[in-house]
Motif scaffolding. Structure first.
Motif, mmCIF file in Angstrom:
data_model
loop_
_atom_site.group_PDB
_atom_site.id
_atom_site.type_symbol
_atom_site.label_atom_id
_atom_site.label_comp_id
_atom_site.label_asym_id
_atom_site.label_seq_id
_atom_site.Cartn_x
_atom_site.Cartn_y
_atom_site.Cartn_z
ATOM 1 N N SER A 142 0.685 -1.194 0.007
ATOM 2 C CA SER A 142 0.053 -0.096 -0.186
ATOM 3 C C SER A 142 0.980 1.226 -0.062
ATOM 4 C CB SER A 142 -0.896 0.020 1.199
ATOM 5 O OG SER A 142 -1.806 -0.967 1.108
ATOM 6 N N ILE A 143 2.079 1.366 0.776
ATOM 7 C CA ILE A 143 2.976 2.467 0.799
ATOM 8 C C ILE A 143 3.340 2.760 -0.730
ATOM 9 C CG2 ILE A 143 4.847 3.295 1.500
ATOM 10 C CD1 ILE A 143 4.392 1.672 4.347
ATOM 11 N N LEU A 144 3.896 1.506 -1.364
ATOM 12 C CA LEU A 144 4.465 1.680 -2.594
ATOM 13 C C LEU A 144 3.395 2.134 -3.857
ATOM 14 C CD1 LEU A 144 6.733 -1.144 -2.585
ATOM 15 C CD2 LEU A 144 7.571 1.040 -2.802
ATOM 16 N N GLN A 145 2.216 1.597 -3.494
ATOM 17 C CA GLN A 145 1.090 2.079 -4.472
ATOM 18 C C GLN A 145 0.811 3.500 -4.198
ATOM 19 O OE1 GLN A 145 -1.795 -1.183 -3.300
ATOM 20 N NE2 GLN A 145 -2.080 -1.283 -5.597
ATOM 21 N N GLN A 146 0.839 3.925 -3.159
ATOM 22 C CA GLN A 146 0.133 5.363 -2.852
ATOM 23 C C GLN A 146 1.476 6.337 -3.224
ATOM 24 O OE1 GLN A 146 -2.476 6.653 -2.062
ATOM 25 N NE2 GLN A 146 -2.026 8.757 -1.549
ATOM 26 N N LEU A 147 2.723 5.681 -3.102
ATOM 27 C CA LEU A 147 3.629 6.930 -3.313
ATOM 28 C C LEU A 147 4.753 6.449 -4.497
ATOM 29 C CD1 LEU A 147 4.612 7.590 0.453
ATOM 30 C CD2 LEU A 147 3.397 9.142 -1.213
ATOM 31 N N GLY A 148 4.164 5.366 -5.357
ATOM 32 C CA GLY A 148 4.673 5.125 -6.445
ATOM 33 C C GLY A 148 4.002 5.347 -7.650
ATOM 34 N N GLY A 149 3.135 6.453 -7.683
ATOM 35 C CA GLY A 149 2.386 6.761 -8.659
ATOM 36 C C GLY A 149 0.905 7.057 -8.303
ATOM 37 N N GLY A 150 0.319 6.608 -7.068
ATOM 38 C CA GLY A 150 -0.916 6.574 -6.708
ATOM 39 C C GLY A 150 -1.392 8.036 -6.271
ATOM 40 N N SER A 151 -2.492 8.510 -6.890
ATOM 41 C CA SER A 151 -2.924 10.016 -6.512
ATOM 42 C C SER A 151 -1.883 11.084 -6.944
ATOM 43 C CB SER A 151 -2.838 10.091 -4.940
ATOM 44 O OG SER A 151 -3.875 9.439 -4.402
ATOM 45 N N ILE B 167 4.889 10.462 -7.157
ATOM 46 C CA ILE B 167 6.040 9.533 -7.725
ATOM 47 C C ILE B 167 7.240 9.807 -6.766
ATOM 48 C CG2 ILE B 167 7.137 8.741 -9.886
ATOM 49 C CD1 ILE B 167 5.006 10.411 -11.238
ATOM 50 N N SER B 168 7.052 9.404 -5.559
ATOM 51 C CA SER B 168 8.367 9.474 -4.671
ATOM 52 C C SER B 168 9.418 8.266 -4.668
ATOM 53 C CB SER B 168 7.794 9.503 -3.074
ATOM 54 O OG SER B 168 6.879 10.748 -2.806
ATOM 55 N N PHE B 169 8.697 7.130 -5.158
ATOM 56 C CA PHE B 169 9.285 5.919 -5.433
ATOM 57 C C PHE B 169 8.908 5.452 -6.745
ATOM 58 C CE2 PHE B 169 7.302 5.100 -0.996
ATOM 59 C CZ PHE B 169 8.493 6.235 -0.539
ATOM 60 N N PRO B 170 9.609 4.576 -7.163
ATOM 61 C CA PRO B 170 9.413 3.769 -8.551
ATOM 62 C C PRO B 170 8.360 2.920 -8.160
ATOM 63 C CG PRO B 170 11.349 2.668 -7.650
ATOM 64 C CD PRO B 170 11.181 3.776 -6.857
ATOM 65 N N GLN B 171 7.367 2.397 -9.171
ATOM 66 C CA GLN B 171 6.415 1.736 -8.915
ATOM 67 C C GLN B 171 7.261 0.038 -8.727
ATOM 68 O OE1 GLN B 171 2.875 1.318 -11.448
ATOM 69 N NE2 GLN B 171 3.509 3.066 -12.537
ATOM 70 N N TYR C 261 8.614 3.168 5.708
ATOM 71 C CA TYR C 261 7.861 4.477 5.192
ATOM 72 C C TYR C 261 9.329 5.339 4.856
ATOM 73 C CZ TYR C 261 5.574 8.715 4.712
ATOM 74 O OH TYR C 261 5.118 10.131 4.153
ATOM 75 N N ASP C 262 9.951 5.381 6.121
ATOM 76 C CA ASP C 262 11.316 6.402 6.238
ATOM 77 C C ASP C 262 12.275 5.890 5.039
ATOM 78 O OD1 ASP C 262 9.874 8.314 7.828
ATOM 79 O OD2 ASP C 262 10.927 7.735 9.577
ATOM 80 N N ALA C 263 12.458 4.567 5.277
ATOM 81 C CA ALA C 263 13.402 3.842 4.358
ATOM 82 C C ALA C 263 13.358 4.130 2.969
ATOM 83 C CB ALA C 263 13.574 2.312 4.788
ATOM 84 N N LEU C 264 12.013 3.934 2.484
ATOM 85 C CA LEU C 264 11.863 3.954 1.201
ATOM 86 C C LEU C 264 12.015 5.526 0.835
ATOM 87 C CD1 LEU C 264 8.533 1.991 0.946
ATOM 88 C CD2 LEU C 264 10.837 1.420 -0.082
ATOM 89 N N HIS C 265 11.796 6.403 1.507
ATOM 90 C CA HIS C 265 12.092 7.911 1.018
ATOM 91 C C HIS C 265 13.457 8.200 1.034
ATOM 92 C CE1 HIS C 265 8.278 9.973 0.862
ATOM 93 N NE2 HIS C 265 7.814 9.267 1.735
ATOM 94 N N SER C 266 14.334 7.584 2.094
ATOM 95 C CA SER C 266 15.716 7.561 2.175
ATOM 96 C C SER C 266 16.337 7.013 0.827
ATOM 97 C CB SER C 266 16.357 7.203 3.534
ATOM 98 O OG SER C 266 17.611 7.225 3.496
#
Length: 333
Positions: free
Chosen positions: A80-89, A92-96, A283-288
Motif C-alpha cells: 500500500s505504501i508503494l502503491q500510494q507513493l509510487g504513482g498513486g494519487s 511519484i516518490s518511489f518507483p512502482q 516508510y522512512d527507509a523508502l524515502h531515504s
C-alpha cells in the motif's frame, strides 16, 4: 511522527488497488517447490496495475521488493505504501515496484545465521531448529528469484526488507552475499544472536570489503530499560540492553568504515518499541533510499511550468537510470 503513522494507516485503508467483483485485490498467491529446503514455499506477489484487458503483462518492468516475514498484513502494508507513493494519487516518490512477500514455515530456522542449543531470548524448541539462514538465502537466490524473474515483469533492481530476525538475515545477506540485492532495509535486527557472532563478523567484513552502489537503511527501536539513554546503554553490560546495544554497535561499525563505499543511513525511533517500529521504518527507509527519485518542477500561480522543462525531465531520468542501474523513462510511472 504519530501524524505520519496516521497518514500511512489512512492510505492503507483507502489506496485504490485493482477491484474485481467488489473485492479489493492487492496481490495473488504463488508457490515454488524448493529442492534446497525440501518443501513447497508459497509467497504473495503484487505487480503494479499494468496488465492489458486480457491479463497479459504490459512491457513495463519493475524493481522488486523481497519482504521477509511476508504474511498478509506485512505484505499489504508495504504494498500500500508503494502503491500510494509510487504513482498513486499523482505521487511519484518511489518507483512502482513488484512486492514478493515470503511467509514463514519455520521462522527461527530460516532467519538465523548459526545454530544455538539455547539462548536467553528464545525457547529451547525454537533454538533446536536454528541456523538455517544460509540454505534459506540459497533458496531465495537460486529458486525464488529465478522463478519470479521468469514469470513476472522484473527489472534488474532488488530490495530486501527484514524486521527482527528478518533484519538479522538482511545483515547476513549483506555481509556474505552483498550483490544479491541493491538495497537493504534492516529494522531493529536481532544482532545479539549467538553471542553477537554476526555482529563480530560484520566488523571484520566492513574493514576489508567494498559495497559500492549498495544501500542500507538501519532502523533502531527504543528497547532500552527504563531510566537508560543512548549514552548509558553503550556501556551497560546487562542482558536487558543487549538487543539495542548490539544494534548501536553495528551502526558504529558502518559509520567507522566509510572506505567500504556503502550508502548507509540509520535512524533511532525513541517513540516506538520493537513491535511497532516496522511500519514507520519502512516508510522512512523508502524515502531515504529513493531520495533521488521524485522530480519537483517549478510552477507559477496558474500551475503551469515556469520554463520549458523538457531538458530538466530528461536529465532527471538520466540520473534515476544511473542510480537504479538500468534505463528508466517517464512513461514507466
Amino acid at each position: 511522527m504519530k501524524s505520519i503513522i496516521f497518514y500511512i494507516l489512512l492510505l492503507i485503508a483507502t489506496v485504490g488497488p485493482a477491484q474485481t467483483n467488489n473485492n479489493i485485490v492487492i496481490g495473488m498467491g504463488d508457490s515454488v517447490y524448493s529442492n534446497i529446503l525440501k518443501e513447497n514455499r508459497r509467497f504473495w506477489i503484487h505487480v503494479p496495475d499494468s496488465t492489458s484487458p486480457d491479463g497479459v503483462f504490459a512491457r513495463q518492468h519493475y524493481p522488486v521488493v523481497y519482504l521477509l516475514d511476508g504474511d498478509p498484513m506485512n505484505f499489504s502494508v508495504v504494498t500500500s505504501i508503494l502503491q500510494q507513493l509510487g504513482g498513486g494519487s499523482g505521487n511519484i516518490s518511489f518507483p512502482q515496484m513488484i512486492v514478493v512477500g515470503i511467509p514463514n514455515t519455520d521462522r527461527t530456522r530460516d532467519l538465523t545465521p548459526t545454530h544455538v542449543r539455547s539462548t536467553p531470548m528464545l525457547d529451547s524448541f525454537s533454538a533446536a531448529h536454528s541456523g538455517g539462514g544460509e540454505p534459506f538465502i540459497s533458496f531465495i537466490e537460486k529458486e525464488l528469484i529465478p522463478h519470479v524473474d521468469s514469470l513476472y515483469p522484473t527489472a534488474p533492481y532488488r530490495m530486501l526488507i527484514g524486521h527482527s530476525f528478518g533484519g538479522l538475515l538482511a545483515i547476513q545477506v549483506l555481509m556474505n552475499h552483498p550483490h544479491l540485492f541493491n538495497s537493504y532495509i534492516a529494522i531493529d535486527p536481532s544482532m545479539w544472536w549467538d553471542d553477537q557472532k554476526l555482529l563480530k563478523q560484520a566488523r571484520a567484513v566492513l574493514k576489508n570489503n567494498k559495497f559500492e552502489r549498495l544501500t542500507l537503511f538501519l532502523a533502531m527501536a527504543n528497547t532500552m530499560p527504563k531510566g537508560m539513554d543512548t549514552a548509558k546503554v553503550q556501556i551497560d553490560t546487562t542482558i536487558t540492553s543487549l538487543h539495542i546495544r548490539s544494534i548501536v554497535q553495528l551502526g558504529h561499525f558502518f559509520n567507522a568504515n566509510k572506505q567500504d563505499e556503502l550508502n548507509f543511513t540509520w535512524r533511532y525511533y525513541p517513540e516506538y518499541d520493537h513491535g511497532s517500529v516496522s511500519l514507520i521504518a519502512v516508510y522512512d527507509a523508502l524515502h531515504s533510499i529513493f531520495n533521488f527519485y521524485n522530480l519537483i518542477l517549478p510552477f507559477n500561480e496558474f500551475f503551469k511550468p515556469t520554463f520549458n522543462s523538457d531538458n530538466l525531465i530528461i536529465e532527471h531520468y538520466r540520473n534515476i537510470s544511473k542510480e537504479m542501474g538500468y534505463n528508466i523513462f517517464p512513461l514507466n510511472n
